[in-house]
Design a protein around this motif. Structure first.
Motif, short mmCIF file in Angstrom:
data_model
loop_
_atom_site.label_atom_id
_atom_site.label_comp_id
_atom_site.label_asym_id
_atom_site.label_seq_id
_atom_site.Cartn_x
_atom_site.Cartn_y
_atom_site.Cartn_z
N ARG A 1 0.69 -1.03 -0.09
CA ARG A 1 0.15 0.14 0.11
C ARG A 1 0.97 1.23 -0.09
O ARG A 1 1.56 1.69 0.92
CB ARG A 1 -1.02 0.15 1.20
CG ARG A 1 -1.88 -1.04 1.39
CD ARG A 1 -2.77 -1.18 0.13
NE ARG A 1 -4.07 -2.12 0.64
CZ ARG A 1 -3.95 -3.53 0.04
NH1 ARG A 1 -2.92 -3.59 -0.53
NH2 ARG A 1 -4.75 -4.17 0.44
N PRO B 1 0.31 7.93 1.53
CA PRO B 1 -0.08 9.34 1.21
C PRO B 1 1.24 10.25 1.04
O PRO B 1 1.97 10.14 1.95
CB PRO B 1 -1.15 9.55 2.10
CG PRO B 1 -1.46 8.37 2.88
CD PRO B 1 -0.27 7.56 3.03
N GLU C 1 -9.81 -1.68 6.45
CA GLU C 1 -9.48 -0.61 7.26
C GLU C 1 -8.13 0.00 6.93
O GLU C 1 -7.72 0.94 7.40
CB GLU C 1 -9.90 -0.81 8.41
CG GLU C 1 -11.49 -0.66 8.58
CD GLU C 1 -11.92 -2.17 8.77
OE1 GLU C 1 -13.15 -2.26 8.72
OE2 GLU C 1 -11.22 -3.07 8.47
N ASP D 1 -6.65 0.81 3.84
CA ASP D 1 -6.66 1.93 3.31
C ASP D 1 -7.54 3.10 3.93
O ASP D 1 -7.01 4.33 3.73
CB ASP D 1 -7.72 1.45 2.06
CG ASP D 1 -6.94 0.49 1.10
OD1 ASP D 1 -5.95 0.21 1.07
OD2 ASP D 1 -7.65 -0.31 0.57
N ASP D 2 -8.57 2.85 4.86
CA ASP D 2 -8.97 3.99 5.56
C ASP D 2 -7.86 4.36 6.72
O ASP D 2 -7.96 5.78 6.69
CB ASP D 2 -10.23 3.25 6.57
CG ASP D 2 -11.35 2.92 5.72
OD1 ASP D 2 -11.34 3.18 4.39
OD2 ASP D 2 -11.99 1.98 6.17
N LEU E 1 -4.71 4.56 6.02
CA LEU E 1 -3.83 5.52 5.22
C LEU E 1 -4.32 6.94 4.83
O LEU E 1 -3.95 7.96 4.86
CB LEU E 1 -3.36 4.67 3.93
CG LEU E 1 -2.37 3.42 4.10
CD1 LEU E 1 -2.11 2.75 3.13
CD2 LEU E 1 -1.21 3.92 4.79
N ALA E 2 -5.58 6.82 4.45
CA ALA E 2 -6.80 7.95 4.34
C ALA E 2 -6.32 8.93 5.57
O ALA E 2 -6.38 10.16 5.35
CB ALA E 2 -7.95 7.41 3.59
N ALA E 3 -6.86 8.34 6.72
CA ALA E 3 -6.66 9.07 7.94
C ALA E 3 -5.44 9.79 7.98
O ALA E 3 -5.29 11.00 8.59
CB ALA E 3 -7.13 8.39 9.19
N GLY F 1 -3.13 10.62 5.83
CA GLY F 1 -3.17 11.48 4.90
C GLY F 1 -4.00 12.84 5.18
O GLY F 1 -3.57 14.01 4.66
N ASP F 2 -4.98 12.59 5.77
CA ASP F 2 -5.97 13.86 6.30
C ASP F 2 -5.43 14.45 7.60
O ASP F 2 -5.98 15.45 7.86
CB ASP F 2 -7.30 13.31 6.67
CG ASP F 2 -8.14 12.91 5.50
OD1 ASP F 2 -7.70 13.18 4.34
OD2 ASP F 2 -8.99 12.08 5.58
#
Length: 329
Positions: free
Chosen positions: A128, A131, A281, A283-284, A286-288, A290-291
């Motif tokens: 994965r 970000p 999760e 992927d979730d 990693l998105a978090a 990145g946020d």
């Protein structure tokens, strides 16, 4: 190359092992950081983690990040064994397949070596990318953050709701952060360790309860996460859960008989649900990251790979997350 290998209870070594060569569908991960987890400690201390018993030397580690062809990445450490489909009622819940190989696990023979090594061959599908703006140091914590996000998801929609997290170890502290990220109105963290509670507050807890210092758990909390894994804590945690509320068990309970007070589970009609690893999760997580979700306060100490046993000792006796510096970018 160097690898952190557990040979038996109390016997961990930094061994020189051959560097791996990727085959078809695989990539070569240059590992930079690894987070020490409770299962790593269990193999080192006891030669077993739950029902998984060491039969051969095992490379530890499933919380890792590094580079593939110069790009910063982390790894989904789970691979389903076989091609039997999940029943329809479990659609998407890949963590509940009957057989899953996991990095750094002795559940199968031969064992599945982990990522505490300078180079690791990984199926490309398990890689994965991180970000933009997220380094490999923080990326090594994407896996435990995914565990926390999965636990929060097991409670349903937490937006605008009050939450209690009992147990402020690494997973509990990440559950605090995950619940706030998912929109919880307030999060209270409870633990017997003042140091762990300081980390939980830094991770977003609105209030803390020092159970070792005489504080009590709050009352009538609609959503509760039990992250200590201590059977003796269950009576108090169930009493803290509101009538008709939800209790998510994310801390691993022992696989042997243990006394626990469970009467309130019935009389308060509490929904008590388990949470095991994670499915999509990562992927979730990693998105978090990145946020802007900051896992930095959780990292308390770092050690060079040559000091792996010292790092394990620090992780066993301290608070927060201990990282191994395995390689350079």
């Amino acid at each position: 190359m160097k690898a952190v290998v557990v040979h038996g209870a109390g016997d961990v070594r930094v061994d020189e092992v051959p560097a791996p060569v990727p085959g078809a569908g695989e990539v070569l991960l240059a590992v930079e950081w690894g987070g020490i987890c409770g299962s790593d400690l269990a193999y080192w201390r006891h030669g077993a983690s739950g029902t998984a018993v060491l039969r051969h030397p095992l490379v530890l580690g499933h919380e890792v990040a590094g580079h593939v062809d110069g790009r910063p990445v982390t790894v989904h450490p789970a691979r389903v064994v076989g091609d039997d489909p999940l029943p329809e009622r479990l659609a998407g819940r890949t963590n509940l397949h009957r057989q899953v190989r996991y990095f750094g696990s002795a559940a199968f023979d031969p064992h599945t070596d982990g990522g505490f090594c300078e180079y690791k061959v990984v199926p490309a599908a398990q890689i994965r990318p991180l970000p933009d703006g997220v380094g490999t140091r923080e990326g090594a914590l994407a896996e435990p953050l995914a565990v926390a996000l999965h636990a929060v998801g097991r409670a349903g929609d937490v937006r605008g709701r009050d939450v209690l997290v009992n147990g402020a170890g690494p997973i509990g502290a990440l559950v605090v952060a995950a619940a706030k990220h998912r929109g919880a109105r307030t999060v209270v963290a409870a633990d017997i360790s003042a140091g762990a509670l300081a980390i939980a507050r830094a991770m977003g807890a609105d209030d803390v309860r020092d159970l070792g210092g005489g504080d009590r758990l709050p009352e009538d909390v609609e959503i509760v996460f039990e992250a200590s894994g201590a059977p003796a804590a269950l009576g108090g945690v169930l009493r803290a859960t509101a009538r008709g509320g939800t209790l998510v068990q994310v801390g691993n309970l022992p696989g042997r008989p243990a006394p626990a007070e469970l009467g309130d589970l019935v009389t308060r009609e509490i929904t008590w649900t388990g949470s095991y690893r994670f499915a999509g999760e990562l992927d979730d997580a990693l998105a978090a990251l990145g946020d802007g979700l900051d896992v930095g306060p959780l990292i308390t100490r770092t050690f060079a790979v040559d000091r792996a046993e010292e790092a394990l000792e620090a992780a066993a006796g301290g608070v927060g997350k201990v990282l191994l510096r395995i390689g350079e970018p």
